[in-house]
Design an enzyme around this catalytic site. Structure first.
Site, PDB file in Angstrom:
ATOM      1  N   ASP A 567       2.601  -8.309  -3.816  1.00 11.91           N
ATOM      2  CA  ASP A 567       1.467  -7.466  -3.443  1.00 11.91           C
ATOM      3  C   ASP A 567       1.905  -6.022  -3.157  1.00 11.91           C
ATOM      4  OD1 ASP A 567      -0.258  -6.147  -1.448  1.00 11.91           O
ATOM      5  OD2 ASP A 567      -1.296  -8.049  -1.215  1.00 11.91           O
ATOM      6  N   ILE A 596      -3.830  -7.582  -1.668  1.00 11.86           N
ATOM      7  CA  ILE A 596      -4.140  -7.858  -3.077  1.00 11.86           C
ATOM      8  C   ILE A 596      -3.887  -9.326  -3.410  1.00 11.86           C
ATOM      9  CG2 ILE A 596      -3.509  -7.266  -5.458  1.00 11.86           C
ATOM     10  CD1 ILE A 596      -2.800  -4.468  -4.365  1.00 11.86           C
ATOM     11  N   ASP A 597      -2.899  -9.934  -2.751  1.00 17.80           N
ATOM     12  CA  ASP A 597      -2.575 -11.335  -3.016  1.00 17.80           C
ATOM     13  C   ASP A 597      -3.795 -12.237  -2.972  1.00 17.80           C
ATOM     14  OD1 ASP A 597       0.213 -11.653  -3.458  1.00 17.80           O
ATOM     15  OD2 ASP A 597       0.622 -11.253  -1.363  1.00 17.80           O
ATOM     16  N   VAL A 598      -4.579 -12.118  -1.906  1.00 22.22           N
ATOM     17  CA  VAL A 598      -5.690 -13.044  -1.696  1.00 22.22           C
ATOM     18  C   VAL A 598      -6.739 -12.854  -2.790  1.00 22.22           C
ATOM     19  CG1 VAL A 598      -7.487 -13.770  -0.087  1.00 22.22           C
ATOM     20  CG2 VAL A 598      -5.233 -13.155   0.768  1.00 22.22           C
ATOM     21  N   GLY A 601      -5.595 -14.538  -5.805  1.00 20.05           N
ATOM     22  CA  GLY A 601      -5.848 -15.971  -5.715  1.00 20.05           C
ATOM     23  C   GLY A 601      -7.260 -16.318  -6.147  1.00 20.05           C
TER      24      GLY A 601
END
Length: 832
Positions: A567, A596-598, A601
């Site tokens: 991220d 940004i990761d979530v 996902g």
């Protein structure tokens, strides 16, 4: 790799009443994937006047209707009668008052899918009817308060950011929900009525920030956390300068200056090999070993059993080693340019990237070659650089790289286009037993860190059965696996298998043969040698859907496609950190864990839903893809575009910025702060508030408002401004929201609890009392949302899963003795 000319959502009709970001962005992503979208504006045009509308409305037919007239309403009903999906993002009740009641529309056509994206939940008694702008939602949801350890230590609280986090998270949650409902409709013939409140969406995006673990072990606290706790305990001010703060950063999680003056962000703190590879490539590994740098063979032991006080690949390093390693890394970084270091890190397989501005990213060789940035010949702005696809199916993505400009059409043209496709053939409607949209779907999760594991936990709430498979010896430290996993491993069974042993590979193959979907987050270069590439897995289970997330990947290959990253690197390379910090001299990571990761996902979940829908129609399994880089574009959508003659990239940036303008910014009240979010066109509304009415003729509006607001209490002011239909919110904080909206875990997903909902697990398997956000932002009327069970200890289900797949107790014991499988990484769930 198979190829198709038809985009996966071709034949799906969408009516988009959305304004601002979230509604139009959902419809944009559906259009990118092949849906036919009619976008409806009021007669005066869009409510938000921005060049970003060129991106948000690409590939759409645009139409203006006056829904307050009988003719306009009749025409809207005609368009809806030929659609599969209808989208709106107004306050609860607005569409019904206009004569477009979604429940009534679905009674007439149960196959219809409707999506509402209000600012706050329709059952939020306090806020449902608030004027809910992006900044108001962020302020009320704790986004601007305690915004990361940096800002806390610098004493900047509250802290403003122009990133539309609520709309970005809301977009991804909403678009994935719509396509999940669409693929479920293929099986039972029924659509759904879905609500995704943006306040709930942004909370889900910040779920890693909002978890509370009572008795959290000291070993996981960073130098910054320890320093802020020390200052609070000793009643010292939070007044660190930007430069002072750098010395509290981990050497493998910080910015360095290079020979060309450009800054470079190194992120390799937690993997067993990354930090070592980094120091070896910089020529200082042996030097550190000679200096006595300890190596801990098993970081999953309690820290009082370690043979040293530190180890590479274990985050965070203690202060003495952090200082010593950082000092040498600073010297070595100055010997090469940022571009040279980018290649060394990328080819050496450890994560790092130069800081770039958003404008540089829009013109970057990799982003353009890979299809992360595309060109659109817009009807108003000419050839524009715009974000590329958010998620795509490999083999079906080429048409997505040539989006069409938004096109103005008449009602008759829009209706004719919607009527071109044949009516969908659906099974008879089954309304009796509510089920999750993914009931019966089996998923094998081979992911790590946040984006990948979060995607599969997210899919679990819709009824999917998820097995999380990890190696017998972990590749990451417990901060990265167990602490993050307490959020991302919810609702899963955990199995440990060594794929490098033939017996372990056979266990793996048996699992692969039984599942419908496999999710992996790594670039292709890493997968093939492990036999985890799509071809190898298809050979074991023909027809399995493979979903792949990575850092820099796009629909095409580019120079950095195989580079590793997290991220933070996308924040660095797409311009987010330069904007947040205020420029190349002071870049700063955006404060939230998994910013940004979530989102990525959720994008992977969209990819899985799209692949399932496509497979139902064609019988073919296409690989679903997304990347952190594509979501780095989405979260910057208000300013992520360029064209000849574009104005300066001058969105608010840096630590000193209080908001967008005199009327949209933080003001100090008599007892705290308030975010006021009005526009020039709303100046007349202040006449209704005697204490503020003079603002209409004040020469110094900031001075006037600061003086007047400074005499009023935050709560009273918020109430009076909202009563005058002026957007405003007191900045709340996550600790307070959690204390107000938590209940003992009751097996319910929280979707009936308003805009905020947490569960307290007094008997969490970790042995700690844990408070976590509920899986509550997506609220269907038909589909069932499952409350997720707490994350179990890694390896806890190895025996159970293998026996379910036909292994005897004796065979399981033999595999354990050979270390081909494992049941645990540590004695303690959360190593102390």
């Amino acid at each position: 790799m198979q190829h198709c000319n038809q985009l996966p959502l071709q034949g799906v009709n969408v009516i988009d009443f959305g304004q601002y970001i979230a509604g139009p962005a959902v419809a944009m992503i559906l259009a990118d994937l092949g849906a036919t979208v009619v976008h409806i504006d009021p007669l005066d045009g869009p409510l938000w006047d921005s060049p970003a509308n060129a991106t948000l409305n690409r590939n759409k037919l645009c139409l203006r209707l006056d829904l307050k007239t009988a003719q306009g309403l009749h025409q809207a009903h005609e368009l809806i009668s030929r659609s599969d999906i209808v989208i709106e993002n107004f306050r609860p009740g607005v569409m019904s008052r206009l004569g477009l009641d979604f429940a009534a529309l679905r009674r007439a056509r149960p196959e219809l899918i409707t999506l509402s994206i209000p600012g706050f939940a329709s059952d939020d008694e306090l806020r449902a009817q608030w004027r809910a702008t992006e900044a108001v939602i962020a302020s009320a949801s704790g986004v601007f308060t305690d915004m990361g350890q940096n800002r806390v230590l610098m004493g900047i609280n509250p802290s403003f950011s122009p990133l539309p986090l609520a709309s970005a998270y809301g977009t991804m949650l909403a678009v994935s929900s719509v396509v999940l409902a669409l693929q479920a409709r293929e099986k039972h013939g029924v659509g759904d009525q879905i609500e995704v409140p943006l306040a709930a969406a942004v909370m889900e995006g910040l779920s890693y920030n909002s978890i509370k673990i009572d008795g959290y072990p000291l070993r996981y606290k960073t130098l910054r956390e320890k320093e802020s706790e020390r200052r609070r305990a000793e009643n010292l001010p939070m007044n660190l300068s930007y430069q002072d703060l750098q010395e509290f950063l981990d050497p493998f999680y910080r910015t360095y200056e290079c020979a060309d003056g450009r800054k470079f962000y190194a992120v390799c703190p937690s993997h067993r090999e990354h930090a070592k590879r980094c120091l070896q490539a910089m020529g200082i590994y042996e030097e550190m070993v000679v200096a006595g740098l300890p190596k801990v063979d098993d970081p999953y032991l309690p820290i009082d059993q370690w043979e040293g006080n530190a180890s590479l690949g274990v985050y965070p390093l203690p202060a003495d080693w952090a200082a010593r390693i950082s000092a040498r890394m600073k010297e070595v970084f100055l010997t090469k340019t940022a571009a040279e270091w980018e290649v060394i890190f990328g080819e050496g397989r450890f994560p790092g990237a130069p800081h770039r501005s958003t404008q540089e990213w829009l013109h970057d060789e990799h982003s353009n070659t890979a299809g992360l940035i595309v060109e659109v010949d817009d009807r108003e702005f000419g050839v524009m650089k715009q974000p590329g696809p958010i998620a795509w199916l490999e083999g079906c993505s080429e048409p997505m790289l040539k989006p069409l400009s938004r096109r103005d059409v008449s009602f008759e043209q829009a209706l004719a286009t919607l009527s071109e496709r044949p009516d969908p053939v659906l099974p008879p409607a089954k309304l009796d037993t509510p089920a999750g949209w993914l009931e019966g779907v089996k998923i094998l999760d081979l992911t790590n860190v946040i984006a990948g594991p979060h995607s599969t936990s997210f899919l679990g709430r819709f009824g999917a059965d998820v097995i999380k498979l990890d190696p017998v010896v972990p590749n990451y430290d417990p901060w990265n696996t167990v602490v993050f996993g307490m959020s991302s491993a919810r609702g899963k069974e955990s199995v440990l298998v060594d794929l490098n042993k033939p017996e372990g590979r056979e266990v793996f193959n048996r699992l692969v043969r039984e599942v419908d979907v496999i999710v992996m987050n790594a670039p292709d270069r890493q997968l093939a040698p492990l036999g985890l590439d799509e071809a190898s897995l298809q050979a074991v289970n023909p027809g399995v859907i493979f979903c792949q997330l990575d850092c820099f990947g796009g629909p095409r290959r580019g120079p950095r496609t195989d580079y590793l990253g997290y991220d933070d690197l996308i924040q660095a390379t797409t311009g987010i950190m330069l904007r947040f910090g205020g420029g190349m001299e002071t870049p700063e990571e955006h404060a939230h864990v998994g910013t940004i990761d979530v989102m990525c996902g959720f994008a992977a979940a969209l990819g899985v839903a799209t692949a399932l829908y496509r497979k139902h129609h064609s019988g073919e399994a296409y690989r679903a893809r997304t990347s952190l880089a594509s979501l780095g574009n989405l979260v910057q959508i208000p300013f992520c575009y360029d064209y000849p003659g574009r104005g300066p990239f001058n969105e608010p940036s840096g630590r000193d910025v209080a908001g967008y303008s005199d009327l949209s910014r933080f003001y100090r009240t008599a007892d705290g702060w308030i975010y006021l979010d009005a526009s020039e066109g709303e100046l007349h509304k202040f006449a209704a508030i005697a204490d503020l009415s003079g603002v209409t003729c004040a020469s110094d509006r900031v001075g006037y408002l600061q003086s007047a607001i400074g005499r009023m209490s935050s709560a009273v002011l918020q109430e009076r401004l909202q009563a005058a239909n002026i957007a405003a919110a007191v900045p709340d904080n996550i600790d307070h929201l959690r204390s107000q909206y938590s209940r003992s875990a009751d097996g319910q997903p929280g979707i009936e609890n308003g805009s905020y909902s947490f569960s307290i697990y007094n008997d969490h398997p970790s042995g700690h009392r844990v408070t976590q956000l509920d899986p509550y932002a997506i609220r269907p009327r038909v589909g069932r949302i499952r409350a997720l069970s707490p994350a179990e200890k890694f390896g806890a289900s190895t025996r159970k899963v293998l026996s379910r797949y036909g292994y005897t107790e004796a065979q399981i014991q033999s595999l354990l003795d050979a270390s081909a499988i494992g049941e645990s990484w540590s004695e303690e769930y959360l190593p102390s």
